[in-house]
Scaffold this motif. Structure first.
Motif, PDB file in Angstrom:
ATOM      1  N   SER A  65       0.850  -1.192   0.000  1.00  0.00           N
ATOM      2  CA  SER A  65       0.000   0.000   0.000  1.00  0.00           C
ATOM      3  C   SER A  65       0.878   1.232   0.000  1.00  0.00           C
ATOM      4  O   SER A  65       1.895   1.280   0.710  1.00  0.00           O
ATOM      5  N   VAL A  66       0.490   2.206  -0.781  1.00  0.00           N
ATOM      6  CA  VAL A  66       1.146   3.518  -0.784  1.00  0.00           C
ATOM      7  C   VAL A  66       0.156   4.535  -0.240  1.00  0.00           C
ATOM      8  O   VAL A  66      -1.000   4.574  -0.685  1.00  0.00           O
ATOM      9  N   SER A  67       0.601   5.322   0.708  1.00  0.00           N
ATOM     10  CA  SER A  67      -0.230   6.383   1.294  1.00  0.00           C
ATOM     11  C   SER A  67       0.439   7.728   1.056  1.00  0.00           C
ATOM     12  O   SER A  67       1.619   7.910   1.394  1.00  0.00           O
ATOM     13  N   ILE A  68      -0.305   8.654   0.465  1.00  0.00           N
ATOM     14  CA  ILE A  68       0.147  10.031   0.277  1.00  0.00           C
ATOM     15  C   ILE A  68      -0.577  10.874   1.330  1.00  0.00           C
ATOM     16  O   ILE A  68      -1.808  10.882   1.381  1.00  0.00           O
ATOM     17  N   LEU A  69       0.172  11.571   2.165  1.00  0.00           N
ATOM     18  CA  LEU A  69      -0.401  12.279   3.306  1.00  0.00           C
ATOM     19  C   LEU A  69      -0.733  13.722   2.953  1.00  0.00           C
ATOM     20  O   LEU A  69      -0.006  14.387   2.214  1.00  0.00           O
ATOM     21  N   CYS A  70      -1.840  14.221   3.525  1.00  0.00           N
ATOM     22  CA  CYS A  70      -2.292  15.582   3.234  1.00  0.00           C
ATOM     23  C   CYS A  70      -3.194  16.078   4.363  1.00  0.00           C
ATOM     24  O   CYS A  70      -3.523  15.331   5.284  1.00  0.00           O
ATOM     25  N   HIS A  71      -3.587  17.337   4.304  1.00  0.00           N
ATOM     26  CA  HIS A  71      -4.541  17.931   5.246  1.00  0.00           C
ATOM     27  C   HIS A  71      -4.057  17.862   6.690  1.00  0.00           C
ATOM     28  O   HIS A  71      -4.767  17.386   7.577  1.00  0.00           O
ATOM     29  N   PHE A  72      -2.865  18.330   6.950  1.00  0.00           N
ATOM     30  CA  PHE A  72      -2.312  18.335   8.305  1.00  0.00           C
ATOM     31  C   PHE A  72      -2.940  19.445   9.140  1.00  0.00           C
ATOM     32  O   PHE A  72      -3.025  20.596   8.702  1.00  0.00           O
ATOM     33  N   GLU A  73      -3.380  19.089  10.361  1.00  0.00           N
ATOM     34  CA  GLU A  73      -3.993  20.062  11.268  1.00  0.00           C
ATOM     35  C   GLU A  73      -3.601  19.725  12.704  1.00  0.00           C
ATOM     36  O   GLU A  73      -3.544  18.552  13.081  1.00  0.00           O
ATOM     37  N   ASP A  74      -3.346  20.759  13.505  1.00  0.00           N
ATOM     38  CA  ASP A  74      -3.088  20.545  14.928  1.00  0.00           C
ATOM     39  C   ASP A  74      -4.384  20.185  15.635  1.00  0.00           C
ATOM     40  O   ASP A  74      -5.415  20.834  15.431  1.00  0.00           O
ATOM     41  N   GLY A  75      -4.354  19.139  16.450  1.00  0.00           N
ATOM     42  CA  GLY A  75      -5.513  18.770  17.247  1.00  0.00           C
ATOM     43  C   GLY A  75      -5.552  19.547  18.552  1.00  0.00           C
ATOM     44  O   GLY A  75      -4.508  19.860  19.126  1.00  0.00           O
ATOM     45  N   ALA A  76      -6.751  19.863  19.023  1.00  0.00           N
ATOM     46  CA  ALA A  76      -6.892  20.595  20.283  1.00  0.00           C
ATOM     47  C   ALA A  76      -6.460  19.737  21.465  1.00  0.00           C
ATOM     48  O   ALA A  76      -5.940  20.250  22.461  1.00  0.00           O
ATOM     49  N   ASP A  77      -6.687  18.431  21.374  1.00  0.00           N
ATOM     50  CA  ASP A  77      -6.261  17.493  22.405  1.00  0.00           C
ATOM     51  C   ASP A  77      -6.178  16.107  21.790  1.00  0.00           C
ATOM     52  O   ASP A  77      -6.337  15.948  20.575  1.00  0.00           O
ATOM     53  N   TYR A  78      -5.963  15.090  22.625  1.00  0.00           N
ATOM     54  CA  TYR A  78      -5.714  13.749  22.087  1.00  0.00           C
ATOM     55  C   TYR A  78      -6.963  13.102  21.488  1.00  0.00           C
ATOM     56  O   TYR A  78      -6.870  12.065  20.821  1.00  0.00           O
ATOM     57  N   THR A  79      -8.139  13.706  21.703  1.00  0.00           N
ATOM     58  CA  THR A  79      -9.376  13.156  21.131  1.00  0.00           C
ATOM     59  C   THR A  79      -9.845  13.909  19.890  1.00  0.00           C
ATOM     60  O   THR A  79     -10.877  13.551  19.311  1.00  0.00           O
ATOM     61  N   ASP A  80      -9.124  14.942  19.481  1.00  0.00           N
ATOM     62  CA  ASP A  80      -9.584  15.830  18.415  1.00  0.00           C
ATOM     63  C   ASP A  80      -9.232  15.272  17.035  1.00  0.00           C
ATOM     64  O   ASP A  80      -8.403  15.831  16.303  1.00  0.00           O
ATOM     65  N   TRP A  81      -9.852  14.156  16.691  1.00  0.00           N
ATOM     66  CA  TRP A  81      -9.683  13.516  15.398  1.00  0.00           C
ATOM     67  C   TRP A  81     -10.816  12.514  15.217  1.00  0.00           C
ATOM     68  O   TRP A  81     -11.493  12.159  16.174  1.00  0.00           O
ATOM     69  N   ASP A  82     -11.051  12.081  13.986  1.00  0.00           N
ATOM     70  CA  ASP A  82     -12.162  11.190  13.684  1.00  0.00           C
ATOM     71  C   ASP A  82     -11.659   9.823  13.252  1.00  0.00           C
ATOM     72  O   ASP A  82     -10.829   9.712  12.328  1.00  0.00           O
ATOM     73  N   LEU A  83     -12.179   8.790  13.888  1.00  0.00           N
ATOM     74  CA  LEU A  83     -11.855   7.416  13.514  1.00  0.00           C
ATOM     75  C   LEU A  83     -12.264   7.149  12.073  1.00  0.00           C
ATOM     76  O   LEU A  83     -13.345   7.532  11.632  1.00  0.00           O
ATOM     77  N   GLY A  84     -11.385   6.513  11.323  1.00  0.00           N
ATOM     78  CA  GLY A  84     -11.687   6.176   9.943  1.00  0.00           C
ATOM     79  C   GLY A  84     -11.431   7.290   8.948  1.00  0.00           C
ATOM     80  O   GLY A  84     -11.454   7.054   7.743  1.00  0.00           O
TER      81      GLY A  84
END
Length: 228
Positions: A123-142
């Motif tokens: 698998s090749v993954s190209i990374l994009c859309h980097f953002e600082d999270g407010a805390d350790y829960t500030d992201w979405d599963l999947g």
């Protein structure tokens, strides 16, 4: 991550990003990723394993992106190696480098052998859309991959990352994901709520595509027929 906003702006400029555009791992809306990138990784690893000259320069684009290469093996697709970079690299050089590094130098595994080659998936993954999270829960599963920065029990700064597909594949919730990522990064102490709150988190998204050895073999045969 200091370079996150710069990566984001460059990505937007290059790819005509507009709010609401979906670019992810579900096979729709891909703008950068191509199956040829995976075929190239197979070519590179094959040449490395058999001490051949490196493959020719590929035909896909050679722009700069952060990227990861993941090798899995067998019908159950067990992880065999996964290494990449958050620094932007020319895709040709980056995939050439990390196709071998992830297969041969992931410290969690022994180097991939010639005998294993026909059982591999890449698998090749190209990374994009980097953002600082407010805390350790500030992201979405999947949706988001996460990169954490933390101090270990000796006070040394450490980092670790999971690509977007990892938590859902493992059936983890956010806390389980964070705790597993701390362990991956070498944290050996008790994982307390205070430890989790001390984490600096960066979330990102990725374009990912996967290819099996059977896909690669079909590609090689088609390529050979096209040369005659």
């Amino acid at each position: 991550m200091a370079s996150g906003s710069r990566n984001e702006e460059r990505w937007k400029e290059r790819n005509g990003y507009h709010p609401g555009t979906m670019v992810g791992t579900q096979g729709r809306g891909f703008r950068i990723i191509k199956p040829e990138m995976c075929y190239f990784c197979f070519d590179v690893l094959y040449c490395h394993l058999y001490n051949l000259q490196p493959p020719q320069v590929p035909s896909f684009c050679n722009e700069n992106y952060p990227l990861f290469v993941t090798w899995k093996i067998g019908k159950d697709q067990k992880l065999r190696g996964c290494i990449g970079t958050f620094n932007e690299m020319h895709l040709h050089q980056g995939l050439r480098e990390y196709a071998v590094t992830s297969a041969m130098k992931d410290s969690r595994f022994s180097p991939v052998s010639r005998e294993e080659f026909p059982s591999l998936h890449v698998s090749v993954s190209i990374l994009c859309h980097f953002e600082d999270g407010a805390d350790y829960t500030d992201w979405d599963l999947g949706t988001h991959g996460i990169r954490i920065e933390f101090n270990n029990e000796r006070g040394s700064k450490k980092t670790a990352t999971f690509l977007p597909e990892v938590p859902t594949a493992q059936g983890w919730d956010k806390v389980q994901t964070i705790d597993s990522l701390l362990r991956k990064g070498g944290y050996k102490g008790a994982v307390t709520p205070e430890v989790r709150r001390s984490i600096r988190l960066v979330r990102y998204q990725s374009e990912m595509i996967s290819v099996t050895y059977a896909d690669y073999l079909h590609h090689c045969r088609s390529r050979s027929q096209g040369e005659h």
